[in-house]
Design a protein around this motif. Structure first.
Motif, PDB file in Angstrom:
ATOM      1  N   MET A  10       0.827  -1.207   0.000  1.00  0.00           N
ATOM      2  CA  MET A  10       0.000   0.000   0.000  1.00  0.00           C
ATOM      3  C   MET A  10       0.864   1.260   0.000  1.00  0.00           C
ATOM      4  N   ILE A  65      -0.979   4.689  -0.325  1.00  0.00           N
ATOM      5  CA  ILE A  65      -1.527   5.399   0.845  1.00  0.00           C
ATOM      6  C   ILE A  65      -0.403   6.118   1.592  1.00  0.00           C
ATOM      7  N   LYS A  66       0.700   5.398   1.765  1.00  0.00           N
ATOM      8  CA  LYS A  66       1.844   5.949   2.488  1.00  0.00           C
ATOM      9  C   LYS A  66       2.395   7.206   1.798  1.00  0.00           C
ATOM     10  N   ARG A 115       0.848   9.181  -0.386  1.00  0.00           N
ATOM     11  CA  ARG A 115      -0.167  10.011  -1.035  1.00  0.00           C
ATOM     12  C   ARG A 115       0.020  11.505  -0.755  1.00  0.00           C
ATOM     13  N   THR A 169      -8.557   5.852  -2.434  1.00  0.00           N
ATOM     14  CA  THR A 169      -7.468   4.873  -2.393  1.00  0.00           C
ATOM     15  C   THR A 169      -7.344   4.158  -3.731  1.00  0.00           C
ATOM     16  N   LEU A 170      -8.469   3.700  -4.261  1.00  0.00           N
ATOM     17  CA  LEU A 170      -8.461   2.973  -5.524  1.00  0.00           C
ATOM     18  C   LEU A 170      -8.008   3.868  -6.672  1.00  0.00           C
ATOM     19  N   GLU A 210      -4.268   4.358  -6.365  1.00  0.00           N
ATOM     20  CA  GLU A 210      -3.624   3.085  -6.699  1.00  0.00           C
ATOM     21  C   GLU A 210      -3.581   2.905  -8.224  1.00  0.00           C
TER      22      GLU A 210
END
Lengths: 246, 246
Positions: free
Chosen positions: A1, A4-5, A7, A117-118, A121
């Motif tokens: 992930m 997220i980290k 972003r 998030t999606l 990603e």
């Protein structure tokens, strides 16, 4: 992930459009979020039309992302669809009250974050507009939201055309409490906010705003008591008009 | 992001504990979510102590996950820390109003969903407890939440000891609106809910509950108008007691 980290909020987008297929598949996946009793108490309004973006912009204090992003998404708390289903099935819905608004808003916000998030990603950038709940009445009008539908979040989305610095965050120990809430002593507050206050950009902020402290920028300029009280009134009125305060 | 696509709520957990290091690193990453003006208007209370879980359980209608999960997390809307910082910095905070609660609740819920995604991505299972906002007064007491702190979400977390079926979701077209909200016709409602109503488990549900329709299970048993009105009162009162209705 890693997404997220790593972003960061993206406010500048390439002119490249987002294919409808990609957007729909991200939305569909986002609907996998937890939802109250599997009722899915949300709707999403997709704005691609430039004229509609121009109409929406004032509700968001004309932040340029609204008109420059290829896609604007408005996530709404929605008890309208569910209530209509109930009535059509000889069931009398009782969702015209504050707890039902908060249930639906929760559902909508979990989906909003899932979508972000999606999207990230998948190489897209997003900007979360906190303004949605400041001028919900204007958004209701532009998007033609019926009773029991209330906008709670707006996201602008597009392919990033910038890579800004990651903003600071408070230390974990300032936010996480073990077993019970341990209220903050003055020393703890000093410690928790020390890093934020030490940042050159924040010191610069204080300088150009001619305030004595960083906190005063929030209380006296950005998030003022008088504005909050005015917006609370708009919020109360709109919730009533949308039927959540019967 | 297969973990979002394939997600399911986990209510049974292995006895295996969650290392504090892992939990903290997931929480820290979750705090990367968008936050209003980078104010981070949330706190998280971690419950690991069995006695505390037993105290929390009634607020969640004694759902067994509360006492059987290794970790229970309560995500709170928090304007207390920020307001304390303001006062300590010669700034007068004006966040004792409904819009500030909704701002902080939004911040907290985005972090909650971020945490869930990260937990699931790391092999953990979660259950979202919607009960948090039904009995916020009880949670305030047990977790000793001060003024301007309000619980908005509870998650039980642990290593999964089950793999239930994925629940159904409404079709995308029933949730996404293009440009403006297109209100539902009776035909659309029939179409949107057809799959849900056709599921054997839902037909079985109707049978054992002796109702005529699936919708009646929601309106007459699970989410009744009278309960919603009572819980709305508790919500209003607790928001007032926590200082968000000055």
């Amino acid at each position: 992930m890693e997404s997220i980290k790593n972003r960061r909020t993206i406010r500048k987008y390439q002119s490249k459009d987002i294919p409808a297929e990609l957007l729909n598949s991200l939305l569909e996946e986002s609907f996998r979020a937890s939802t109250m009793g599997n009722m899915q108490l949300y709707s999403v309004v997709v704005t691609r039309d430039q004229e509609m973006k121009v109409k929406l912009a004032p509700a968001h204090f004309n932040q340029p992302m609204v008109t420059s992003a290829p896609v604007v998404l408005t996530f709404c708390a929605d008890f309208n669809r569910f209530s209509k289903w109930c009535r059509q099935r000889k069931a009398e819905p009782g969702y015209d009250n504050p707890i039902s608004f908060l249930n639906a808003a929760t559902d909508a916000l979990l989906v909003t974050q899932n979508f972000c998030t999606l999207a990230e990603e998948n190489g897209l950038g997003i900007c979360y507009l906190g303004t949605t709940i400041y001028n919900p009445d204007q958004i209701v009008k532009v998007l033609e939201l019926p009773e029991l539908v209330m906008p709670v979040a707006t996201i602008t989305v597009g392919y990033p055309d910038e890579c800004p610095e990651q903003p600071d965050r408070l230390p974990l120990t300032g936010i996480v409490h073990e077993e019970t809430y341990h209220d903050y002593t003055p020393e703890m507050i000093d410690e928790i906010y020390a890093y934020k206050e030490s940042l050159p950009e924040n010191k610069h902020f204080v300088e150009i705003n001619h305030t004595e402290t960083l906190a005063q920028i929030f209380t006296d300029i950005r998030y003022k008591k008088s504005d909050n009280e005015l917006m609370s009134e708009t919020l109360r009125r709109t919730l009533k008009e949308q039927g959540f305060e019967k």
